[in-house]
Design an enzyme around this catalytic site. Structure first.
Site, PDB file in Angstrom:
ATOM      1  N   PHE A 123      11.262  14.353  10.560  1.00 39.84           N
ATOM      2  CA  PHE A 123      10.152  13.416  10.770  1.00 39.84           C
ATOM      3  C   PHE A 123      10.423  12.519  11.977  1.00 39.84           C
ATOM      4  CE2 PHE A 123       9.168  13.318   5.917  1.00 39.84           C
ATOM      5  CZ  PHE A 123       8.496  14.527   6.024  1.00 39.84           C
ATOM      6  N   GLU A 180       1.267   5.590   0.667  1.00 42.91           N
ATOM      7  CA  GLU A 180       0.728   6.798   1.289  1.00 42.91           C
ATOM      8  C   GLU A 180       1.174   8.029   0.510  1.00 42.91           C
ATOM      9  OE1 GLU A 180       0.605   7.226   5.658  1.00 42.91           O
ATOM     10  OE2 GLU A 180       1.748   9.080   5.339  1.00 42.91           O
ATOM     11  N   LYS A 219      -7.570   0.560  20.351  1.00 45.63           N
ATOM     12  CA  LYS A 219      -7.960   0.992  18.998  1.00 45.63           C
ATOM     13  C   LYS A 219      -8.457  -0.188  18.172  1.00 45.63           C
ATOM     14  CE  LYS A 219      -3.965   3.181  18.219  1.00 45.63           C
ATOM     15  NZ  LYS A 219      -2.934   4.049  17.578  1.00 45.63           N
ATOM     16  N   THR A 251      -2.861  11.689   3.467  1.00 48.82           N
ATOM     17  CA  THR A 251      -2.706  12.234   4.817  1.00 48.82           C
ATOM     18  C   THR A 251      -3.587  13.459   5.056  1.00 48.82           C
ATOM     19  OG1 THR A 251      -0.840  13.638   4.183  1.00 48.82           O
ATOM     20  CG2 THR A 251      -0.329  11.411   4.937  1.00 48.82           C
ATOM     21  N   HIS A 282       3.753  -1.109   3.767  1.00 50.53           N
ATOM     22  CA  HIS A 282       3.124   0.184   3.511  1.00 50.53           C
ATOM     23  C   HIS A 282       4.242   1.202   3.274  1.00 50.53           C
ATOM     24  CE1 HIS A 282      -0.062   3.233   3.795  1.00 50.53           C
ATOM     25  NE2 HIS A 282       0.757   3.959   4.541  1.00 50.53           N
ATOM     26  N   SER A 284       0.871  -1.176   0.000  1.00 53.62           N
ATOM     27  CA  SER A 284       0.000   0.000   0.000  1.00 53.62           C
ATOM     28  C   SER A 284       0.905   1.222   0.000  1.00 53.62           C
ATOM     29  CB  SER A 284      -0.931  -0.016   1.217  1.00 53.62           C
ATOM     30  OG  SER A 284      -0.220  -0.226   2.421  1.00 53.62           O
ATOM     31  N   ASP A 330      -1.532  15.184  15.284  1.00 51.94           N
ATOM     32  CA  ASP A 330      -0.555  16.053  15.942  1.00 51.94           C
ATOM     33  C   ASP A 330      -1.134  17.446  16.143  1.00 51.94           C
ATOM     34  OD1 ASP A 330       1.480  14.072  15.906  1.00 51.94           O
ATOM     35  OD2 ASP A 330       1.865  14.536  13.796  1.00 51.94           O
ATOM     36  N   ARG A 368       6.438  10.573  -4.417  1.00 51.28           N
ATOM     37  CA  ARG A 368       7.402  10.197  -5.453  1.00 51.28           C
ATOM     38  C   ARG A 368       7.368   8.680  -5.598  1.00 51.28           C
ATOM     39  NH1 ARG A 368      10.634  14.374  -6.921  1.00 51.28           N
ATOM     40  NH2 ARG A 368      10.669  16.186  -5.539  1.00 51.28           N
TER      41      ARG A 368
END
Length: 313
Positions: A233, A32, A182, A63, A283, A30, A124, A289
């Site tokens: 990050f 993102e 969760k 996102t 993922h 997958s 965040d 890119r």
């Protein structure tokens, strides 16, 4: 980690044979993306989507900015993917600075647009370094958000996991308890924050199993093409960049092609070691890119769906 005989054989093969020789391509992937800010960035995003789509991803996700700052752009990107491609689009949704009614309204818009998969996150704070504070009329956390989404519609829901601890957790026990809540609230799987050591993932997977978590845990892979950006990050999410990785990228600031090659090599090797340990779903954080993710998928034996169909014909 205790390896099965099949995994031990696979691990031996990974050492004895060329690392990527004749892999069967039995992996699921997958990807993102993030919503574009300009026409140029939008063209780059759609080029990446068109490049990666033939690999047949399980889903692609988009996102959602801090405090819902990209709400409209996220929605339009997800809706366009759902409308114009055969891909399954997943929309990120967070709890930050919004009431339950506002978040529920966004979720209803996604359902109406045909989106059936949500990546549910606490999110965040909009001010970097600030502590998260739930909106008084909002969802308190990601588990609360998952439960709320499930009350609205039978969404497929993915949530986040942190192999190196969420910065707010303090201990792994707290982190795993939060992950379990969760999943118990209705999430289907967890996608991990990026990491740079296979052992980091395997230790986390074993700890999750010991805590009674049996849902799918998918490793999140970030191929490093920009070390300074990756360091930023990593600082936000608690991931550690090994010293040896820093040293490998030294002197490559003015050599983008070489930097890409080093990035692909490191990420592909880690994916190969994860594969040897039984991982079959990955993922990729693409940063809009395609080249690095596509190269790694190819090394793992994945081929474009159309090419496979042509060969069968």
């Amino acid at each position: 980690m205790t390896l099965s005989l099949a995994q031990m054989e696979e691990a031996r093969r990974a050492l004895d044979a060329p690392l990527f020789a004749d892999l069967s391509g039995d992996v699921g992937v997958s990807f993102e993306f993030f919503p574009p800010k300009s026409e140029k960035m939008e063209a780059q995003l759609w080029d990446a989507i068109q490049t990666l789509a033939p690999l047949g991803p399980r889903f692609v996700s988009v996102t959602y900015g801090a405090g819902g700052s990209t709400r409209e752009r996220t929605h339009s990107t997800v809706a366009r993917i759902q409308r114009e491609t055969s891909l399954s689009a997943a929309a990120h949704l967070t709890c930050v600075e919004a009431t339950r009614e506002e978040i529920d309204a966004v979720a209803e818009e996604y359902w109406a647009a045909g989106v059936r998969h949500i990546v549910a996150l606490r999110g965040d704070p909009p001010v970097m370094g600030a502590k998260f504070a739930a909106h008084p009329q909002g969802y308190a956390n990601a588990a609360d958000l998952v439960a709320g989404l499930k009350r609205l519609h039978p969404f497929e829901i993915s949530v986040a996991a942190y192999p190196e601890l969420h910065p707010d957790s303090g201990t792994q026990a707290v982190d795993l308890d939060n992950l379990k809540r969760k999943l118990d609230a209705g999430a289907s799987r967890a996608i991990t924050q990026f990491f740079f050591s296979p052992d980091c993932f395997f230790r986390f997977r074993d700890a999750a199993a010991a805590a009674g978590i049996d849902a799918e845990i998918v490793p999140g892979i970030l191929p490093v093409s920009n070390v300074a950006q990756t360091r930023k990050f990593a600082g936000l999410c608690g991931a550690e960049i090994p010293g040896w990785m820093d040293r490998l990228f030294e002197g490559l600031d003015d050599h983008p092609g070489a930097r890409q090659l080093v990035a692909a090599t490191l990420a592909a090797e880690m994916c190969r070691k994860l594969y040897a340990g039984g991982v079959r779903n990955f993922h990729f954080y693409t940063l809009n890119r395609a080249e690095l993710a596509y190269a790694i998928c190819h090394l793992l034996g994945l081929r474009p769906v159309a090419t496979i169909q042509e060969q069968a014909a």
